[in-house]
Every structure is written in C-alpha cells, then in structure tokens.
Design a protein around this motif. Sequence first.
Motif, PDB file in Angstrom:
ATOM      1  N   ARG A  53       0.824  -1.217   0.000  1.00  0.00           N
ATOM      2  CA  ARG A  53       0.000   0.000   0.000  1.00  0.00           C
ATOM      3  C   ARG A  53       0.853   1.260   0.000  1.00  0.00           C
ATOM      4  NH1 ARG A  53      -5.747  -0.659   0.251  1.00  0.00           N
ATOM      5  NH2 ARG A  53      -5.999  -2.894   0.006  1.00  0.00           N
ATOM      6  N   LYS A  54       2.081   1.149   0.437  1.00  0.00           N
ATOM      7  CA  LYS A  54       3.094   2.213   0.369  1.00  0.00           C
ATOM      8  C   LYS A  54       2.835   3.412   1.282  1.00  0.00           C
ATOM      9  CE  LYS A  54       5.452   0.008  -2.743  1.00  0.00           C
ATOM     10  NZ  LYS A  54       6.518  -0.845  -2.323  1.00  0.00           N
ATOM     11  N   THR A  55       1.871   3.335   2.184  1.00  0.00           N
ATOM     12  CA  THR A  55       1.723   4.385   3.192  1.00  0.00           C
ATOM     13  C   THR A  55       1.747   3.721   4.565  1.00  0.00           C
ATOM     14  OG1 THR A  55      -0.694   4.342   3.379  1.00  0.00           O
ATOM     15  CG2 THR A  55       0.247   5.747   1.636  1.00  0.00           C
ATOM     16  N   ASN A  56       2.361   4.384   5.523  1.00  0.00           N
ATOM     17  CA  ASN A  56       2.439   3.820   6.867  1.00  0.00           C
ATOM     18  C   ASN A  56       1.059   3.613   7.484  1.00  0.00           C
ATOM     19  OD1 ASN A  56       5.177   3.565   6.818  1.00  0.00           O
ATOM     20  ND2 ASN A  56       5.608   5.226   8.239  1.00  0.00           N
ATOM     21  N   LEU A  57       0.147   4.533   7.228  1.00  0.00           N
ATOM     22  CA  LEU A  57      -1.187   4.418   7.792  1.00  0.00           C
ATOM     23  C   LEU A  57      -1.890   3.151   7.295  1.00  0.00           C
ATOM     24  CD1 LEU A  57      -3.186   5.823   9.670  1.00  0.00           C
ATOM     25  CD2 LEU A  57      -4.087   7.027   7.678  1.00  0.00           C
ATOM     26  N   ASP A  58      -1.857   2.922   5.995  1.00  0.00           N
ATOM     27  CA  ASP A  58      -2.455   1.705   5.439  1.00  0.00           C
ATOM     28  C   ASP A  58      -1.712   0.462   5.914  1.00  0.00           C
ATOM     29  OD1 ASP A  58      -4.642   2.633   4.031  1.00  0.00           O
ATOM     30  OD2 ASP A  58      -3.570   2.781   2.120  1.00  0.00           O
TER      31      ASP A  58
END
Length: 113
Positions: A53-58
């Motif tokens: 997903r390439k985002t820390n949140l995801d």
Amino acid sequence: MQRFEDLKVWQKSQDLAVSIYNHFSNSKDYGFRDQITRASVSISNNIAEGFERKTNLDFKRFLYFSLASNSEVRSMLYLSERLNYLNKQDSSRLINETNEVSKMLYAFIKSMK
C-alpha cells in the motif's frame, strides 16, 4: 526494506502457516481445518498487502488485521487441544509460535508510530 519477503515477521508468519497446514492436513473436521488454515494464511497475506500500500497508515491497518488473524489462530489452537485434535506438546509449540508472531507485529507497529 524494498520487498515484503525481506520482513522477518512475514517469514515467521509463513512458517506458522506451514506448521498449521502440516498439523491439520488430515483433519476430518473440514470446517475447523478450513478456518484455522485460512486464518493462518491471512497473517502473512495481510502483511504483504499492507506493505504494498506504500503508506504507513495503510500498512499499520493491515498489520492490525494480521494481528487479529494471529489471535484467531491462537484461540483455535487452544480449542484444538480441548477437542483432542492436537496433543499438549504440539499445541503449546504452535501457541508459542503465535505469541512470537504477535510480539514481532506489536514491535513493528510500535516502530511505525
């Protein structure tokens, strides 16, 4: 890290899934076998999906999904001993593996905050 395959927690969760498959492959309780094997596979799959997903949140959200699947497997392992699907030694070893995966997931999540 550039690949989810390099993550130690992904590797450990894959090992756990293989162990679960090996222990329950001959189980005649097809519903139980299906549930515990699917939950065990879900652990590493959620790590992989979240990584991409390439985002820390995801990614964190998917790590929590992995944690939940890991807890489901651990709960079913306790039940498998009570149902005499596994002996005490095998269930304890597998439960310890799930505890190790949990520790790794919690540490990974904490490192991302």
